[in-house]
Enzyme design. Structure first.
Site, PDB file in Angstrom:
ATOM      1  N   GLY A 223      36.922  33.518  36.272  1.00 26.71           N
ATOM      2  CA  GLY A 223      38.151  32.875  35.830  1.00 26.71           C
ATOM      3  C   GLY A 223      38.531  33.214  34.412  1.00 26.71           C
TER       4      GLY A 223
ATOM      5  CE  LYS B 234      42.442  34.308  32.684  1.00 25.52           C
ATOM      6  NZ  LYS B 234      42.367  33.047  33.466  1.00 25.52           N
TER       7      LYS B 234
ATOM      8  CB  ALA C 134      41.407  37.744  32.818  1.00 27.65           C
ATOM      9  N   GLY C 135      38.028  39.094  33.585  1.00 27.92           N
ATOM     10  CA  GLY C 135      37.206  40.245  33.225  1.00 27.92           C
ATOM     11  C   GLY C 135      37.680  41.542  33.854  1.00 27.92           C
ATOM     12  N   GLY C 136      38.038  41.507  35.132  1.00 30.41           N
ATOM     13  CA  GLY C 136      38.530  42.720  35.780  1.00 30.41           C
ATOM     14  C   GLY C 136      39.859  43.160  35.215  1.00 30.41           C
ATOM     15  CB  SER C 137      42.888  41.274  34.257  1.00 36.05           C
ATOM     16  OG  SER C 137      43.188  40.792  35.545  1.00 36.05           O
TER      17      SER C 137
ATOM     18  CG  ASP D 289      45.214  36.804  34.654  1.00 38.64           C
ATOM     19  OD1 ASP D 289      46.249  36.106  34.545  1.00 38.64           O
ATOM     20  OD2 ASP D 289      44.175  36.395  35.191  1.00 38.64           O
TER      21      ASP D 289
END
Length: 323
Positions: free
Chosen positions: A110, A21, A112-115, A148
């Protein structure tokens, strides 16, 4: 009653693709008593993707491949693992699953890769275990996991309220072309929020909800998205300096980001901003040819590790392979 084994899956494995995102706007309210900030967060899903594959296993196991895989935890601290456990608990199952994360979204960038991985793991596990979890319940689990995560499940474009988890879908009237400059190393999101608070106090104001106005979305930015007007979106992104209230804090913690932003602008980007809490920088451009030119110029500038052209909006988490 002890948790049951997962039902025999209809397929040996399920792979879910999930987008990164960009925050077209990130308006940050004051510090709340619970340590969070209210947001007006205009999310756009962009065409950079991770893929999470869920397969039956004797316990919960995480493996990771792709760029920066060494920087992704492969234990219970990984949001994807927490997602699998949360879903299994709700369904009265043991989390017997092997989750393999194929990374392409920048780590701690920033975006939102983990989300994204958490949302993908939820959908992959639910599909592997026979489905049946409502969209509303999946979104509720997402909100418990992180601010996120719900958007990564939904994709497209949305306005996030609260901590960002309360979503209102937004209409987008066209395709927007972006370039993302990936920095060396990451930035801690909590550290960036703390720096935002510190800068507000240092500027002579306060940092709490009593000092900072409630965050509101920019009507001009929402209208630019609705009509698909790239020039109007560029103007909204740069009005007042930046549409991202965390940008000054990210640049304060990582001054080299100012050089990256300048390099992209000099190369012809219509607007430049830090993506979320950074350190990835996002550049809005006019078309595909401009995206390629700006990405090449950014890579050659030496101000970032790599630059990636892509488009938005993109679909949310979705199954791409079974078996």
């Amino acid at each position: 009653m002890p948790a049951a084994s997962a039902p025999a899956p209809a397929s040996a494995a399920v792979t879910v693709r999930v987008p990164a995102k960009v925050n077209a706007q990130l308006a940050v309210g004051g510090l709340r008593p619970d340590g969070f900030h209210d947001l007006a967060n205009v999310f756009l899903a962009v065409g950079l993707y991770d893929e999470v594959t869920a397969a039956p296993a004797d316990g919960l196991r995480i493996t990771v491949s792709g760029p920066d895989a060494a920087h992704v935890p492969a234990d219970d601290s990984n949001l994807a693992a927490r997602a699998a456990r949360a879903l299994a608990e709700r369904r009265g199952l043991r989390p017997d699953v092997h989750l393999h994360i194929a990374k392409d979204i920048p780590v701690a960038g920033g975006m939102a890769g983990g989300s994204a991985d958490a949302a993908a793991a939820l959908l992959a596990c639910d599909t592997l275990w026979g489905g049946g979890t409502s969209r509303e319940e999946l979104l509720a689990i997402c909100a418990e996991l992180g601010s996120d995560v719900p958007f990564n499940l939904v994709g497209g474009a949305a306005l996030g309220r609260g901590r960002g988890e309360l979503l209102e879908p937004l209409e987008v009237g066209g395709t927007f072309h972006w370039v993302f400059a990936v920095a060396e190393g990451g930035l801690s999101t909590p550290a960036v929020y703390r720096e935002c608070d510190r800068l507000r106090v240092a500027a002579g104001g306060g940092a709490t909800t009593a000092d900072v106005p409630d965050p509101q979305p920019d009507p001009a930015l929402l209208e630019a998205l609705r009509t698909g007007d790239t020039a109007a979106l560029a103007a909204a992104l740069t009005a007042g300096g930046s549409s991202n209230d965390l940008q000054a804090a990210a640049v304060s913690l990582r001054p080299s980001l100012a050089h990256t932003l300048a390099a992209g602008t000099e190369a012809g980007a219509l607007a430049a901003l830090v993506s979320g809490s950074g350190p990835t920088c996002a550049f809005l451009v006019g078309d595909e040819a401009a995206a390629v030119a700006v990405a090449d110029a950014l890579t050659a500038s030496g101000t970032c590790r790599t630059a990636r052209p892509t488009t938005a909006p993109a679909p949310g988490a979705h199954v791409v392979r079974r078996g």
